[in-house]
Design an enzyme around this catalytic site. Structure first.
Site, PDB file in Angstrom:
ATOM      1  N   PHE A  48       2.343   4.909   3.850  1.00  0.00           N
ATOM      2  CA  PHE A  48       2.403   5.544   5.170  1.00  0.00           C
ATOM      3  C   PHE A  48       2.956   6.947   5.018  1.00  0.00           C
ATOM      4  O   PHE A  48       3.985   7.141   4.363  1.00  0.00           O
ATOM      5  CB  PHE A  48       3.305   4.730   6.119  1.00  0.00           C
ATOM      6  CG  PHE A  48       2.651   3.476   6.607  1.00  0.00           C
ATOM      7  CD1 PHE A  48       2.417   2.421   5.746  1.00  0.00           C
ATOM      8  CD2 PHE A  48       2.246   3.366   7.929  1.00  0.00           C
ATOM      9  CE1 PHE A  48       1.786   1.265   6.181  1.00  0.00           C
ATOM     10  CE2 PHE A  48       1.611   2.207   8.381  1.00  0.00           C
ATOM     11  CZ  PHE A  48       1.385   1.162   7.512  1.00  0.00           C
ATOM     12  N   ALA A  49       2.264   7.908   5.632  1.00  0.00           N
ATOM     13  CA  ALA A  49       2.732   9.298   5.608  1.00  0.00           C
ATOM     14  C   ALA A  49       2.607   9.846   7.026  1.00  0.00           C
ATOM     15  O   ALA A  49       1.583  10.409   7.405  1.00  0.00           O
ATOM     16  CB  ALA A  49       1.907  10.108   4.620  1.00  0.00           C
ATOM     17  N   VAL A  50       3.638   9.621   7.812  1.00  0.00           N
ATOM     18  CA  VAL A  50       3.621   9.989   9.226  1.00  0.00           C
ATOM     19  C   VAL A  50       4.580  11.156   9.435  1.00  0.00           C
ATOM     20  O   VAL A  50       5.662  11.191   8.843  1.00  0.00           O
ATOM     21  CB  VAL A  50       4.028   8.765  10.085  1.00  0.00           C
ATOM     22  CG1 VAL A  50       4.113   9.138  11.565  1.00  0.00           C
ATOM     23  CG2 VAL A  50       3.055   7.610   9.871  1.00  0.00           C
ATOM     24  N   GLY A  51       4.179  12.092  10.282  1.00  0.00           N
ATOM     25  CA  GLY A  51       5.036  13.255  10.567  1.00  0.00           C
ATOM     26  C   GLY A  51       5.231  14.088   9.313  1.00  0.00           C
ATOM     27  O   GLY A  51       4.304  14.303   8.526  1.00  0.00           O
ATOM     28  N   LYS A  52       6.469  14.517   9.082  1.00  0.00           N
ATOM     29  CA  LYS A  52       6.714  15.420   7.948  1.00  0.00           C
ATOM     30  C   LYS A  52       6.602  14.727   6.589  1.00  0.00           C
ATOM     31  O   LYS A  52       6.583  15.390   5.555  1.00  0.00           O
ATOM     32  CB  LYS A  52       8.091  16.058   8.095  1.00  0.00           C
ATOM     33  CG  LYS A  52       8.168  17.027   9.275  1.00  0.00           C
ATOM     34  CD  LYS A  52       9.516  17.704   9.322  1.00  0.00           C
ATOM     35  CE  LYS A  52       9.577  18.675  10.489  1.00  0.00           C
ATOM     36  NZ  LYS A  52      10.936  19.184  10.700  1.00  0.00           N
ATOM     37  N   ASP A 138       6.650   2.989  -0.423  1.00  0.00           N
ATOM     38  CA  ASP A 138       7.162   4.170   0.280  1.00  0.00           C
ATOM     39  C   ASP A 138       6.489   5.428  -0.263  1.00  0.00           C
ATOM     40  O   ASP A 138       6.274   5.553  -1.483  1.00  0.00           O
ATOM     41  CB  ASP A 138       8.673   4.321   0.030  1.00  0.00           C
ATOM     42  CG  ASP A 138       9.507   3.586   1.057  1.00  0.00           C
ATOM     43  OD1 ASP A 138       8.947   2.790   1.827  1.00  0.00           O
ATOM     44  OD2 ASP A 138      10.732   3.817   1.079  1.00  0.00           O
ATOM     45  N   ASP A 140       7.721   8.622  -0.143  1.00  0.00           N
ATOM     46  CA  ASP A 140       8.618   9.670  -0.659  1.00  0.00           C
ATOM     47  C   ASP A 140       9.063   9.310  -2.078  1.00  0.00           C
ATOM     48  O   ASP A 140      10.252   9.280  -2.395  1.00  0.00           O
ATOM     49  CB  ASP A 140       9.822   9.852   0.274  1.00  0.00           C
ATOM     50  CG  ASP A 140      10.534   8.562   0.576  1.00  0.00           C
ATOM     51  OD1 ASP A 140       9.861   7.548   0.824  1.00  0.00           O
ATOM     52  OD2 ASP A 140      11.777   8.553   0.545  1.00  0.00           O
ATOM     53  N   GLY A 162      20.214   0.350  -5.817  1.00  0.00           N
ATOM     54  CA  GLY A 162      21.624   0.574  -5.468  1.00  0.00           C
ATOM     55  C   GLY A 162      22.480  -0.677  -5.534  1.00  0.00           C
ATOM     56  O   GLY A 162      23.714  -0.584  -5.477  1.00  0.00           O
ATOM     57  N   GLU A 230      13.582  -3.873   6.173  1.00  0.00           N
ATOM     58  CA  GLU A 230      14.167  -4.255   4.872  1.00  0.00           C
ATOM     59  C   GLU A 230      15.119  -5.447   5.044  1.00  0.00           C
ATOM     60  O   GLU A 230      15.198  -6.323   4.173  1.00  0.00           O
ATOM     61  CB  GLU A 230      14.900  -3.064   4.260  1.00  0.00           C
ATOM     62  CG  GLU A 230      15.465  -3.332   2.881  1.00  0.00           C
ATOM     63  CD  GLU A 230      16.090  -2.079   2.271  1.00  0.00           C
ATOM     64  OE1 GLU A 230      15.396  -1.344   1.557  1.00  0.00           O
ATOM     65  OE2 GLU A 230      17.291  -1.833   2.538  1.00  0.00           O
TER      66      GLU A 230
HETATM   67  C1  UD2 Z   1      14.805   2.422   2.937  1.00  0.00           C
HETATM   68  C2  UD2 Z   1      13.601   1.773   2.260  1.00  0.00           C
HETATM   69  C3  UD2 Z   1      12.432   1.817   3.221  1.00  0.00           C
HETATM   70  C4  UD2 Z   1      12.760   1.114   4.523  1.00  0.00           C
HETATM   71  C5  UD2 Z   1      14.012   1.751   5.113  1.00  0.00           C
HETATM   72  C6  UD2 Z   1      14.543   0.967   6.288  1.00  0.00           C
HETATM   73  C7  UD2 Z   1      13.559   1.985  -0.173  1.00  0.00           C
HETATM   74  C8  UD2 Z   1      13.467   2.942  -1.302  1.00  0.00           C
HETATM   75  N1  UD2 Z   1      13.323   2.504   1.042  1.00  0.00           N
HETATM   76  O1  UD2 Z   1      14.482   3.816   2.885  1.00  0.00           O
HETATM   77  O2  UD2 Z   1      11.285   1.210   2.656  1.00  0.00           O
HETATM   78  O3  UD2 Z   1      12.933  -0.276   4.291  1.00  0.00           O
HETATM   79  O4  UD2 Z   1      15.082   1.812   4.173  1.00  0.00           O
HETATM   80  O5  UD2 Z   1      13.806   1.204   7.410  1.00  0.00           O
HETATM   81  O6  UD2 Z   1      13.744   0.810  -0.363  1.00  0.00           O
HETATM   82  N2  UD2 Z   1       7.904   7.077   7.096  1.00  0.00           N
HETATM   83  C9  UD2 Z   1       7.012   8.080   7.514  1.00  0.00           C
HETATM   84  N3  UD2 Z   1       7.446   9.013   8.411  1.00  0.00           N
HETATM   85  C10 UD2 Z   1       8.716   9.022   8.920  1.00  0.00           C
HETATM   86  C11 UD2 Z   1       9.606   8.019   8.500  1.00  0.00           C
HETATM   87  C12 UD2 Z   1       9.170   7.053   7.578  1.00  0.00           C
HETATM   88  O7  UD2 Z   1       5.861   8.128   7.079  1.00  0.00           O
HETATM   89  O8  UD2 Z   1       9.038   9.920   9.732  1.00  0.00           O
HETATM   90  C13 UD2 Z   1       7.422   6.048   6.151  1.00  0.00           C
HETATM   91  C14 UD2 Z   1       7.271   6.612   4.732  1.00  0.00           C
HETATM   92  O9  UD2 Z   1       6.256   5.920   4.056  1.00  0.00           O
HETATM   93  C15 UD2 Z   1       8.629   6.314   4.125  1.00  0.00           C
HETATM   94  C16 UD2 Z   1       8.913   4.941   4.740  1.00  0.00           C
HETATM   95  O10 UD2 Z   1       8.377   4.993   6.068  1.00  0.00           O
HETATM   96  O11 UD2 Z   1       8.560   6.321   2.707  1.00  0.00           O
HETATM   97  C17 UD2 Z   1      10.384   4.526   4.800  1.00  0.00           C
HETATM   98  O12 UD2 Z   1      11.156   5.513   5.459  1.00  0.00           O
HETATM   99  P1  UD2 Z   1      12.347   6.248   4.727  1.00  0.00           P
HETATM  100  O13 UD2 Z   1      11.895   6.600   3.353  1.00  0.00           O
HETATM  101  O14 UD2 Z   1      12.855   7.333   5.577  1.00  0.00           O
HETATM  102  O15 UD2 Z   1      13.408   5.092   4.651  1.00  0.00           O
HETATM  103  P2  UD2 Z   1      14.769   5.036   3.761  1.00  0.00           P
HETATM  104  O16 UD2 Z   1      14.859   6.222   2.870  1.00  0.00           O
HETATM  105  O17 UD2 Z   1      15.909   4.767   4.670  1.00  0.00           O
END
Ligand code: UD2
Length: 281
Positions: A48-52, A138, A140, A162, A230
């Protein structure tokens, strides 16, 4: 001896329910690939690649070409609100990409959590009779090393980088009993990450269905689990044990120091400025 599995003694390579924990040095990639080649598998992947987050897609797709199931049939499904911005990364023969348009949502928590429901719909409407396995990843993040047939299983969880050295009292599970993701102090095997999971189509369908229902049941009660989907994933994999567990090599984080037991980083989350890329705080 012929037939002996390669081994590691410095890390846990088997769970208490007797399934492998996959680390570099615990499998023979050439042998495994030759066994699976004969099956003519199709591996689906979602991102998923939504927004920025669209800015991460190019590197993700380019490195995926180099390392993710090379030599196999791979179909990548990109979900985005900006289909015209999807980079045209060249794909090898046997590999293809489909872009799916999804709405822009205002909260990152909703974008992240909505993935389960959209993956469920994809499986039900398009993949059931077409793909053999699916991985949900994910965006990123980048691939740095092989991710291949050693990762295949009915339901596959990845140890969160972690927490793989913590005991269960240190896991950031959802701790409020009112939530469907609740984990009691005496529950939990590992802390799995939400950024990578997979399995066969039937198991991932069941998993996404249960987690989506539980997430929305919570929402109706006005609750959001500590780590959104998660947390639900962790509850699900406590009750429905994965048939294969992948080591944190399969989702490392660039900001972490590389520990000596990490012989190969295969896929890793890049360092990002949350305040700058998320639609909300
Ligand atoms: C963790 C998890 C993530 C998710 C989240 C809780 C890992 C490495 N990452 O990362 O999978 O479980 O906690 O919700 O285990 N995305 C978009 N646009 C946005 C926001 C999110 O496309 O504006 C998508 C994108 O694919 C991103 C994923 O959602 O990689 C997860 O979002 P995140 O990376 O901001 O979540 P994070 O870092 O808290």
């Amino acid at each position: 001896m012929p037939g002996d599995a390669p081994g590691r003694t410095d890390v846990q390579t088997m769970t208490s329910w007797s399934v492998p924990v996959v680390w570099e040095g615990t499998f023979d990639p050439v042998l495994l690939d030759s066994l699976y080649q004969a099956k003519n598998l199709t591996i689906a992947a979602t991102v998923f690649a939504v927004g920025k987050y669209i800015r991460f897609l190019k590197k993700f797709l380019e490195t995926m070409e180099q390392h993710f199931f090379t030599g196999f049939n791979v179909h990548v499904f990109v979900f985005t609100d900006q289909p015209n911005e999807v980079p045209k990364v060249k794909m090898a023969s046997g590999r293809q990409r489909t872009v799916k348009t999804v709405p822009t949502l205002n909260r990152w928590q909703d974008i992240s959590a909505s993935r389960m429901l959209l993956v469920l719909t994809l499986i039900e409407e398009e993949l059931r009779d077409y793909a053999d396995f699916i991985f949900c990843l994910d965006v990123d993040s980048e691939f740095h090393g092989r991710w291949g047939t050693e990762s295949l299983g009915d339901l596959v969880g990845v140890l969160h980088p972690g927490y793989y050295k913590s005991d269960r009292s240190g896991f950031p599970y959802e701790r409020r009993p009112i939530s469907k993701a609740y984990m009691a102090p005496e529950e939990g095997d590992f802390y799995y990450c939400g950024g990578a999971f997979g399995g066969n189509l039937q198991e991932v369908e069941r998993f996404c269905q249960t987690c989506s229902i539980n997430f929305w049941d919570d929402r109706i009660k006005g609750i959001e689990a500590a780590w959104q989907e998660e947390s639900h994933l962790n509850r699900y994999m406590w009750i429905n044990k994965p048939s294969k567990v992948l080591s944190p090599e399969y989702l490392w984080q660039d900001f972490l120091a590389r520990n000596p037991e990490i012989h190969l980083i295969r896929f890793s989350g890049i360092v990002k400025n949350y305040a700058e890329i998320r639609p909300n705080v």
